[in-house]
Design a protein around this motif. Sequence first.
Motif, short mmCIF file in Angstrom:
data_model
loop_
_atom_site.label_atom_id
_atom_site.label_comp_id
_atom_site.label_asym_id
_atom_site.label_seq_id
_atom_site.Cartn_x
_atom_site.Cartn_y
_atom_site.Cartn_z
N PHE A 70 -0.99 2.45 -0.42
CA PHE A 70 -0.73 3.86 -0.72
C PHE A 70 0.46 4.37 0.08
CE2 PHE A 70 -1.92 8.34 0.55
CZ PHE A 70 -1.56 8.94 -0.64
N ILE A 94 -1.17 14.72 -4.01
CA ILE A 94 -1.16 13.34 -3.53
C ILE A 94 0.04 13.11 -2.63
CG2 ILE A 94 -0.95 10.93 -4.25
CD1 ILE A 94 -2.42 11.72 -6.81
N TRP A 133 -0.05 12.00 1.36
CA TRP A 133 0.72 10.85 1.83
C TRP A 133 1.63 11.24 2.98
CZ3 TRP A 133 6.07 10.12 1.84
CH2 TRP A 133 6.53 8.80 1.97
#
Lengths: 458, 276, 303
Positions: free
Chosen positions: B23, C173, C177
Amino acid sequence: MFKVKPLLTSLFVVAMVLGTLGGSVMAQEEITLTMTCRCVAGGVNNNLVVWLTTYVIPTFEEMMAEQGKNVTVELVEFGGSDEQLKEQYALDLGVGGGYDVFAFDGFWIPEFVEAGLLQPLNQIAGEAVDEWEGWEHIPPGIQAIMSYRGEVYGIPAGTDVREIFYRRDLFEQAGIEMPWQPTSWDELLDTARQLKDAGIEIPLQINAGTSMGEATTMQGYFMVLLGAGDHMYDFDEGKWIVSSPAILDALNFYYTVYVEEGLGDARMQLVEDGRNRSFEAFRDGRIAMLVEGDWFWRSVLVREMGVEDRNALVDWAMMPAREPGAGYRGQDFVTISGGTGWVLNPNTEHPQEAWELLAYMSSRDSQRAWELIQPRINFRDDVPVAGDPVMTAMAEALLPLTTVRPMLPEYAQISYEAQLMTERVVSGEMTPEEAMAAYAEAVTELVGEENVIVIPVE
Amino acid sequence: MRVYESPVARIGLTVFALAVAGFFALPLLWLITAPFNPRTTLAVELPSEPSLSNFETVFGNSFAVRALFVNNLIIAGGTMVLVAVIATLTSYGLSRTRIPGRDLLIYVLILFSSVVSGTAAMVPIFLLAYNLGLVDTLTGVILVMTGGYLPSAIFIMRDFVDSIPRSYEEAALVCGASPLRIFMDIAVPLVRPGVMVVAVWTFVNAWGAFLIPVVLLRSPENMPASVAFYSFYTEAGTPLLTLVSAYAFLYTIPVLLLYLLVNWKFGFRFFGGIKR
Amino acid sequence: MEERSAGVFSGKVGAAFLIPALFFIVVFLIFPFVWIFYLSFTNQTLTGAAAANPQFVGLANYARLFDFERWMRAGEFGSSLWITTRFVLGSALIGQAGLGMSVALAFYRRRGFLREMVYTLAVLAWIIPEVVVAFCWWAFLDWRSGTLNHILGSLGLGQPDWLFDHPLLSIIIFNTWRGAAFSILLFSSALETIPPSYIETADVVGASAWQKFRDILLPMLRGHVLTDLILITLWTFNVFTPFLLTGGGPVFRTQLVSIYTYRTAFKFFEFGKGSAIAVVMMLINLALAMGYLTMLRRRRVTA
């Protein structure tokens, strides 16, 4: 204020010279002029730096020296974005500072003048301005780029025109005859449909949406609005047209292209890097027709978004009116011009010399030197585009048809509302009627009921 | 939690770790491949003919090179030193004296800093710097940014300082050591990991800072890399991906090196390793 | 930690340590803040007629923000606030704090390559300059050639145009991150301060992992959790980087309040209005912080 450093340097230099001369008389005053533009050696607008530093500045300094003046010109290269440069100008001028001569986008002038940050050239530098030989070689339409309410605030640096660029290979594939020049929206849309039937992914891309900023207003909305017969502003009445059959026609054109028939790719218009996506798609042969300005030809198509053989692969056509004669001022074809220029700082300590620099840059000889470095549409009618017949043809065909944005302080916000209106249509969020109503409401709030015109739609 | 470590748990952990690592890593792939591709796009692809030509062009732009390797280092380095030193002094002073409502006070200052470092503040900040003669100076940028980062730095630092047992200092005080000496010889070594965290945090923030330099700086000799980035855009305002990616790569290296260095030398973790 | 109220130094000595900070805070923080507060009651602009003659407009700028007739329309303040709320909940509270706690727990009392790799990559995402990050994420999310869609495609899954079809999810998202490293590091360090004997005792009585987390770790970590939440909430409220990815679009669907302020203050130079938004945002954050601090105080009382 920002002249403090050069001033100190020059004092220091003067002191040194005085010292070596053993106290002999140094009558000559040293003058330092500062100028800036969004230009960086090896970066954005590199050609401008080349022209200024290898031609304009040395020859100007030499000329001044011959007249017995000791003038040094310092170019301050700015590598940031246009918006940042604009903010710096406003902040600097507001505290009485800033550069002596600086590059300026024409449509910023009204809001700067209203804020008291700029003054007409002849108020800053006096009669010399009115007596300049160059004025008679700059057509009034192009002088308008740097004017506001009848006063001239700067000298243009060049102008541009907008048109349809198309890929010959894709046209050939779809069996469309070339050279191609549609004479109405129907013909344009028919060509797009023909391309779509031939399997071309994106037949026609025309700018919409807020993320492209002025590119939407100029290369997109204005091109269809003028084609439908209206301008954003009624220059006779001095009012903004906020609702009219022509606006609705323009929005319906967008609706047909992006929503109803999918002839263009709406996604590109709605995401942040959409303009780059559209350049890339044109390069890769996915877009067949793209409405853009002439820099697309001279600047984009030759860099990394360039195609192998630009002149063989890409051609251009004029944007037609809805039908012949239905365009703005009864025209068959339409285009619009913007442009940048150079202005003088009202706070300059050396108005005469600053003006002389500006006039010198804008002289026929200087502009010829410029054309050799960067062929583009010149603002002077006695300086032809050098060495690019395609550019010359565009200029000849379109300059007589062109118009400019309304030069008014509220333009920037109204332009944004127009971008938003097209965004609402191409995203499918609103119908053309709803989007026009929302635009009318927003513009009316900005400028007041007494400054808008509503033309009923039958 | 580690007493019964079944193989299932071990595999589970590995899968979880790889997923999280993926990720964080995947979005960065482009930064590794694009700069070396002379015809780069937004796609991550190994260049068929890897080349350094993009870097050559970037190094031809002396404005951008200077911005990155001189101005950015001065701005980020200067702000880092000032913030780290002052935040350490302040959080120590706050921790060791009785000040009612201390946390709320710091928090209100953080709120102020969020307002003052936003776009709305740019006119006051410019006029302030102008009247102090700080426009177009790197000093001005460093001072303004220091003011903006201090509250958050003090807030982060506070946890480190609070976690040092005060018995050493009390003992030193009994022996007649001066407060400054106690601070230098006892407190600073103990909070060093905290100083490092605050230093890295400040450095990376100042390294990427954009708004304040744009408002305060004028000369090309002073501009930082975040502004110089735009010199790799076309006249039409679109990025030249080849050059942008190469410059982005160079722009990232220093912060990465700083982190690796600090992590290796001092360990990059919050509020030290003091077990109580 | 609880005995912090006992001062080591006298007030005078303590104050000496605060003087440098005081200088910066007064000159570069409080002074400009008061100025902005004042500007929020004027129609100050940078260009146009109002730049030359700014007028005092009272509460007009605030009233315009809270004009409930259009408050929730796309692009207006209310809708921006609602988008921001979902963004903070999704990316700060669930995303960053959640991921931070999971990673910290997973590597609790562990060392080794896996841990180093995860932590280094997370920190890397946190420290890279924001313009660089924007390009990386365009490349990652690109509809046709993006890394993410390549992976989804090879798994036989759908390939949406992320920034177009799911813009808010994309920036949530993205921000997870971008900022998770802070929570990971903070929680990891916090966990290390818990004496292992506590957990071992719980193991002896056969507590489940969830029970250990809820009854032992969480109460001991509450202070750190609140520190973390206070900071990441505020940072996320004010974060501007999503603008570089989406520009606030398509059609305002990612117009966070920070982007709304930018549009007002920077694009149109309306600094009076922009100042009012900044002040309102500050008050919202203050209210949140009061909530957090009340929770913190309750912990002290019960501790």
